[in-house]
Write a protein that holds these residues in place. Structure first.
Motif, PDB file in Angstrom:
ATOM      1  N   ALA A  89      -4.791  73.734  18.136  1.00 49.49           N
ATOM      2  CA  ALA A  89      -4.709  74.856  19.068  1.00 49.49           C
ATOM      3  C   ALA A  89      -3.865  75.971  18.478  1.00 49.49           C
ATOM      4  N   GLY A  90      -3.377  75.760  17.251  1.00 50.97           N
ATOM      5  CA  GLY A  90      -2.457  76.713  16.654  1.00 50.97           C
ATOM      6  C   GLY A  90      -3.143  77.921  16.065  1.00 50.97           C
ATOM      7  N   HIS A  91      -2.641  79.097  16.387  1.00 45.92           N
ATOM      8  CA  HIS A  91      -3.133  80.315  15.758  1.00 45.92           C
ATOM      9  C   HIS A  91      -2.635  80.333  14.317  1.00 45.92           C
ATOM     10  N   GLY A  92      -3.448  80.752  13.421  1.00 48.59           N
ATOM     11  CA  GLY A  92      -3.068  80.772  12.013  1.00 48.59           C
ATOM     12  C   GLY A  92      -3.090  79.409  11.372  1.00 48.59           C
ATOM     13  N   ALA A  93      -3.851  78.473  11.937  1.00 53.36           N
ATOM     14  CA  ALA A  93      -3.881  77.105  11.415  1.00 53.36           C
ATOM     15  C   ALA A  93      -4.365  77.058   9.978  1.00 53.36           C
ATOM     16  N   GLY A  94      -5.169  77.984   9.557  1.00 49.26           N
ATOM     17  CA  GLY A  94      -5.691  77.985   8.200  1.00 49.26           C
ATOM     18  C   GLY A  94      -4.830  78.729   7.205  1.00 49.26           C
ATOM     19  N   GLU A  95      -3.676  79.209   7.622  1.00 51.61           N
ATOM     20  CA  GLU A  95      -2.772  79.924   6.723  1.00 51.61           C
ATOM     21  C   GLU A  95      -1.628  79.016   6.320  1.00 51.61           C
ATOM     22  N   ILE A  96      -1.365  78.943   5.031  1.00 50.57           N
ATOM     23  CA  ILE A  96      -0.225  78.172   4.549  1.00 50.57           C
ATOM     24  C   ILE A  96       0.613  79.067   3.658  1.00 50.57           C
ATOM     25  N   VAL A  97       1.856  78.704   3.486  1.00 49.99           N
ATOM     26  CA  VAL A  97       2.753  79.457   2.616  1.00 49.99           C
ATOM     27  C   VAL A  97       3.102  78.557   1.436  1.00 49.99           C
ATOM     28  N   CYS A  98       2.813  79.044   0.251  1.00 51.77           N
ATOM     29  CA  CYS A  98       3.107  78.300  -0.965  1.00 51.77           C
ATOM     30  C   CYS A  98       4.304  78.925  -1.667  1.00 51.77           C
ATOM     31  N   ASP A  99       5.018  78.100  -2.437  1.00 48.36           N
ATOM     32  CA  ASP A  99       6.169  78.609  -3.188  1.00 48.36           C
ATOM     33  C   ASP A  99       5.972  78.475  -4.695  1.00 48.36           C
ATOM     34  N   GLY A 100       4.741  78.212  -5.121  1.00 40.48           N
ATOM     35  CA  GLY A 100       4.468  78.042  -6.537  1.00 40.48           C
ATOM     36  C   GLY A 100       4.482  76.593  -6.967  1.00 40.48           C
ATOM     37  N   GLY A 101       4.847  75.692  -6.069  1.00 41.94           N
ATOM     38  CA  GLY A 101       4.934  74.268  -6.412  1.00 41.94           C
ATOM     39  C   GLY A 101       3.899  73.438  -5.671  1.00 41.94           C
ATOM     40  N   THR A 102       4.384  72.418  -4.989  1.00 40.35           N
ATOM     41  CA  THR A 102       3.532  71.471  -4.282  1.00 40.35           C
ATOM     42  C   THR A 102       3.632  71.713  -2.781  1.00 40.35           C
ATOM     43  N   VAL A 103       2.485  71.643  -2.102  1.00 42.45           N
ATOM     44  CA  VAL A 103       2.454  71.832  -0.654  1.00 42.45           C
ATOM     45  C   VAL A 103       1.489  70.818  -0.053  1.00 42.45           C
ATOM     46  N   GLU A 104       1.838  70.295   1.127  1.00 39.34           N
ATOM     47  CA  GLU A 104       0.966  69.349   1.816  1.00 39.34           C
ATOM     48  C   GLU A 104      -0.011  70.111   2.697  1.00 39.34           C
ATOM     49  N   LEU A 105      -1.278  69.710   2.635  1.00 35.82           N
ATOM     50  CA  LEU A 105      -2.326  70.289   3.471  1.00 35.82           C
ATOM     51  C   LEU A 105      -2.722  69.240   4.494  1.00 35.82           C
ATOM     52  N   THR A 106      -2.821  69.633   5.765  1.00 34.11           N
ATOM     53  CA  THR A 106      -3.178  68.696   6.823  1.00 34.11           C
ATOM     54  C   THR A 106      -4.098  69.382   7.813  1.00 34.11           C
ATOM     55  N   MET A 107      -5.127  68.660   8.251  1.00 34.34           N
ATOM     56  CA  MET A 107      -5.990  69.173   9.312  1.00 34.34           C
ATOM     57  C   MET A 107      -6.515  67.985  10.111  1.00 34.34           C
ATOM     58  N   ALA A 108      -6.577  68.165  11.426  1.00 35.11           N
ATOM     59  CA  ALA A 108      -7.148  67.164  12.320  1.00 35.11           C
ATOM     60  C   ALA A 108      -8.556  67.609  12.687  1.00 35.11           C
ATOM     61  N   PHE A 109      -9.431  66.640  12.908  1.00 38.27           N
ATOM     62  CA  PHE A 109     -10.835  66.912  13.198  1.00 38.27           C
ATOM     63  C   PHE A 109     -11.298  66.091  14.396  1.00 38.27           C
ATOM     64  N   ALA A 110     -12.185  66.677  15.204  1.00 38.91           N
ATOM     65  CA  ALA A 110     -12.761  65.991  16.356  1.00 38.91           C
ATOM     66  C   ALA A 110     -14.208  66.441  16.516  1.00 38.91           C
ATOM     67  N   ARG A 111     -14.964  65.646  17.246  1.00 42.19           N
ATOM     68  CA  ARG A 111     -16.332  66.024  17.592  1.00 42.19           C
ATOM     69  C   ARG A 111     -16.596  65.446  18.973  1.00 42.19           C
ATOM     70  N   ILE A 112     -17.270  66.234  19.824  1.00 38.21           N
ATOM     71  CA  ILE A 112     -17.502  65.816  21.201  1.00 38.21           C
ATOM     72  C   ILE A 112     -18.591  64.755  21.271  1.00 38.21           C
ATOM     73  N   SER A 113     -19.743  65.035  20.694  1.00 34.73           N
ATOM     74  CA  SER A 113     -20.837  64.072  20.803  1.00 34.73           C
ATOM     75  C   SER A 113     -21.743  64.180  19.586  1.00 34.73           C
ATOM     76  N   PRO A 114     -21.981  63.129  18.882  1.00 36.58           N
ATOM     77  CA  PRO A 114     -21.292  61.841  18.976  1.00 36.58           C
ATOM     78  C   PRO A 114     -19.859  61.971  18.455  1.00 36.58           C
ATOM     79  N   ALA A 115     -18.995  61.179  19.025  1.00 38.53           N
ATOM     80  CA  ALA A 115     -17.570  61.274  18.712  1.00 38.53           C
ATOM     81  C   ALA A 115     -17.286  60.758  17.306  1.00 38.53           C
ATOM     82  N   VAL A 116     -16.198  61.270  16.737  1.00 35.86           N
ATOM     83  CA  VAL A 116     -15.703  60.754  15.470  1.00 35.86           C
ATOM     84  C   VAL A 116     -15.352  59.277  15.689  1.00 35.86           C
ATOM     85  N   HIS A 117     -15.653  58.431  14.708  1.00 38.43           N
ATOM     86  CA  HIS A 117     -15.441  56.989  14.869  1.00 38.43           C
ATOM     87  C   HIS A 117     -14.897  56.392  13.581  1.00 38.43           C
ATOM     88  N   PRO A 118     -14.373  55.164  13.639  1.00 44.33           N
ATOM     89  CA  PRO A 118     -13.905  54.513  12.411  1.00 44.33           C
ATOM     90  C   PRO A 118     -15.050  54.390  11.405  1.00 44.33           C
TER      91      PRO A 118
END
Length: 147
Positions: A89-118
């Motif tokens: 729900a975050g605005h700017g979710a696709g924007e990250i700030v890098c410092d020239g080194g290593t950065v962790e990228l994270t994103m959550a995903f969902a689907r209504i139908s059919p739902a995401v499953h193991p």
């Protein structure tokens, strides 16, 4: 003798001066995606029906040698040949700030139908220049969503 020593010192300084910019160039940005996604968790879309949740999973990756500044991240997850939506729900979710080194990228995903499953899904992360939109790093990997 003094002139020879001075000439050698001058040549040495020139060689070091020429080698410096090559040493200063940075390595290309690389992305490595974790092979395991998170366990499923309930996600309530911000503009959906209150109290109605859908299963979601989170995928993480690591970007190395990410250029300093604001970078645009794109992420996708495909399961059973069907795309998913970002579970954020975050605005700017696709924007990250890098410092020239290593950065962790994270994103959550969902689907209504059919739902995401193991099971298996294909995750993709890419990074783009915030000013030009040019993609400078991307990675795709099959991930496993645990039971």
């Amino acid at each position: 003798m003094h002139k020879i020593g001075l000439a050698l010192l001058t040549v040495g300084a020139m060689v070091l001066g020429v080698a410096s910019p090559a040493a200063a160039t940075s390595a290309p940005t690389t992305i490595s995606i974790d092979r395991h996604a998170s366990e499923l968790f309930p996600f309530e879309p911000p503009y959906g029906d209150p109290g109605v949740t859908y299963p979601a999973t989170r995928v993480t990756a690591t970007a190395r040698h990410c250029p300093a500044g604001i970078v645009l991240m794109s992420a996708s997850l495909v399961q059973d040949d069907l795309p998913t939506l970002w579970a954020t729900a975050g605005h700017g979710a696709g924007e990250i700030v890098c410092d020239g080194g290593t950065v962790e990228l994270t994103m959550a995903f969902a689907r209504i139908s059919p739902a995401v499953h193991p099971g298996r899904a294909t995750a993709r992360f890419s990074l783009r220049d915030a000013n030009t939109g040019e993609e400078f790093a991307a990675a795709t990997r099959t991930v496993r969503i645990p039971c």
